[in-house]
Each structure stands twice: as structure tokens, then as C-alpha cells.
Design a protein around this motif. Structure first.
Motif, PDB file in Angstrom:
ATOM      1  N   LEU A   1       0.814  -1.216   0.000  1.00 59.99           N
ATOM      2  CA  LEU A   1       0.000   0.000   0.000  1.00 59.99           C
ATOM      3  C   LEU A   1       0.848   1.266   0.000  1.00 59.99           C
ATOM      4  CD1 LEU A   1      -2.619  -1.018   2.741  1.00 59.99           C
ATOM      5  CD2 LEU A   1      -3.079  -0.799   0.296  1.00 59.99           C
TER       6      LEU A   1
ATOM      7  N   ARG B   1       6.007  -1.053  -6.481  1.00 56.18           N
ATOM      8  CA  ARG B   1       5.138  -2.213  -6.253  1.00 56.18           C
ATOM      9  C   ARG B   1       5.436  -3.311  -7.266  1.00 56.18           C
ATOM     10  NH1 ARG B   1       0.173   0.303  -6.531  1.00 56.18           N
ATOM     11  NH2 ARG B   1       0.673   1.270  -4.529  1.00 56.18           N
TER      12      ARG B   1
ATOM     13  N   GLU C   1      -5.423  -5.066  -0.786  1.00 50.24           N
ATOM     14  CA  GLU C   1      -4.404  -5.139  -1.833  1.00 50.24           C
ATOM     15  C   GLU C   1      -4.795  -6.175  -2.880  1.00 50.24           C
ATOM     16  OE1 GLU C   1      -0.385  -4.208   0.709  1.00 50.24           O
ATOM     17  OE2 GLU C   1      -1.377  -6.124   1.047  1.00 50.24           O
TER      18      GLU C   1
END
Length: 287
Positions: A223, A230, A253
Motif C-alpha cells: 500500500l 510495487r 491489496e
């Protein structure tokens, strides 16, 4: 950009450089409160003064690492036992029995909790195995917890929790079964801790384990990363995971639209598997 904005940006850049986490605008309001302890220790009152100290060329190598203290103070170490219980309950009910069948010849399971904070997730897993002693008799279970925070890892290794911490996620029966009350707090039993270990580690670096991992839990960590970071994290997790292993993310997520390395494990909330067609077909067949 005024001096305070520039100072906040320097602090944000430091956090991103050390951890990959982004100090977004929505999180910057809490910077001063998060750094309150650092301010008091160094006799300062604001971020501008902090940045001046960080930039002090005369700071000796023997001084405390102020940059590390700043980063540690900004990290979010929120966690508790059996967090998101409906999601967590999928492990003993579904995922672990499936992995046990696949590993029946070796009787070895390796689990990695990435971003383990102060250890509640790892110890929740260990308690789960302790409560199924007969099922796992003769198995070698290795649960590794890693976190970028040195302070969090020290707390995790101690296995010592406050009354408030043990009450978050644990019932009275579990507390009494797996912990001993001491003058310093609630100490988790050695029987539970013996299959756990902890180390400081940045998940954006090389995997902390040499062997492929059967199950990775990386919950509520991604997050705080931007899209590119990511994607890098997913690549690292995919590289660490066994071809037929599983990844568990946090409830908020997903891999969808974030990476090509993973796909959802059908009908399993927050559970994903590597995007390998042969493995996907096998999981689908198993139901």
C-alpha cells in the motif's frame, strides 16, 4: 517551495531511498507527530531543524545514525494477532492442507512473512501449527519474519508483548495457552517460538531465503509503494516463491492491474499464485 515543504520532501526522499515507501501528501500531516520522539532526543522542534542535523557534515561516524532513527519513526508498524481473521482462517482450512499434500515426500514447509513488523503475524502462524501438533508431527516448519525496521525486529525476537497487544486478536484461552504473564509483559512460550526466526531485511533486495518459499505473507506493505516500486516488489516475491506456492496479500491489496507475475487463486480471498499456466491448471483442478 518554502523551506518547510523542501524539508518535508527531503525526509520523504530519505524514506523512499531506505525503504521504497512513499510519504504521500495524505501521510505528511503526521510527520511531525511521528518524529516527536526524535525531536525531543535531539532538542529540536521542527522538520527544518531536523534536515539541518541530517546535513551536518561534522557528524561523527560514532554518532547514532539519525537517518535510521528518522526512517524507523516514520514506518507504520500497525499489526495484531490473526489480523483479518476470515482471510487468515483460509490457511489452516485450505492453503496449508494443500501444501501439505504437495510436500508430503519432503515434509518441509518454508513460510516468509515479509514486512512482519513486531512479529504478531509470525507468532500467529506458529500458534496455528502448535494447535495442530498431531497434524504436523515429523514436519520441518520454518517461519521467517523480516522487516526493514531494526526496532520492530528486536521486538519480534523478544516475543514479549503488552496486555494491549495480546488482547488484539487473541482470546483469553489462547493467551493462557501460548503465553506466560511476566512482570515485563506477556512472553510467548518457547514451544511456539522454536519454529520462528526474524531478521532485518528490505523486501526490495535479494530474497532472504536460499530455498523456494511455499507461502509468502506480504500484507499491508505494498500500500505504501508507488506503482513502479510495487511492480519491483512483486517481481522479488515471485522470484522467492516456489512455482506451486502461494502469496497472501492484505485485504485492501490486489495483483490485478499491478503485475503480470501473479494471478488470483480462484475463490480464495487475498490469495494469489505465480502466473504459470501449468500450476494454475493444477490449482483449478484441486478446487
Amino acid at each position: 517551495m518554502d523551506s518547510s515543504q523542501a524539508s518535508h520532501q527531503i525526509v520523504a526522499d530519505l524514506l523512499a531511498e531506505r525503504t521504497g515507501q512513499q510519504l504521500t501528501e495524505s501521510r505528511r500531516w503526521r510527520v511531525s507527530s511521528a518524529l516527536g520522539g526524535v525531536f525531543r532526543e535531539y532538542g529540536i522542534s521542527n522538520v527544518d531543524q531536523l534536515v539541518c542535523l541530517l546535513d551536518e557534515p561534522r557528524r561523527r561516524s560514532t554518532d547514532r545514525d539519525l537517518a535510521t532513527e528518522v526512517v524507523e519513526a516514520l514506518l507504520n508498524n500497525e499489526t495484531y494477532f490473526f489480523r483479518d481473521k476470515p482471510t487468515f482462517d483460509q490457511l489452516p482450512a485450505d492453503i496449508l492442507p494443500l501444501l501439505a499434500e504437495r510436500r508430503r515426500d519432503t515434509k518441509r514447509l518454508t513460510i516468509w512473512s515479509a514486512g512482519c513488523s513486531t512479529g504478531q503475524e509470525v507468532h500467529s502462524l506458529a500458534m496455528m501449527f502448535a494447535e495442530q501438533k498431531e497434524r504436523w508431527a515429523g514436519w520441518s516448519i520454518d517461519i521467517l519474519g523480516t522487516d526493514v525496521s531494526h526496532k520492530a525486529i528486536r521486538a519480534a525476537r523478544s516475543g514479549l508483548y503488552s496486555q494491549f497487544e495480546v488482547q488484539r486478536g487473541l482470546g483469553v484461552a489462547q493467551m493462557l495457552r501460548h503465553f506466560e504473564e511476566t512482570p515485563a509483559g506477556w512472553q510467548i512460550h518457547e514451544e511456539v517460538r522454536r519454529i520462528t526466526r526474524f531478521q532485518q531485511h528490505n523486501m526490495l533486495g535479494e530474497a532472504p531465503l536460499r530455498q523456494p518459499v511455499d507461502l509468502v505473507l506480504c500484507r499491508n506493505v505494498l500500500l505504501y509503494f508507488d506503482q513502479d516500486t510495487r511492480r519491483r516488489a512483486f517481481a522479488r516475491l515471485s522470484g522467492a516463491l516456489a512455482p506451486d506456492g502461494f502469496l497472501m496479500l492484505g485485504a485492501g491489496e490486489t495483483v490485478v492491474g499491478q503485475t503480470d507475475a501473479f494471478v488470483p487463486a480462484d475463490k480464495r480471498a487475498s490469495i494469489y499464485m505465480r502466473a504459470l499456466p501449468a500450476v494454475r491448471a493444477k490449482v483449478l483442478q484441486a478446487g
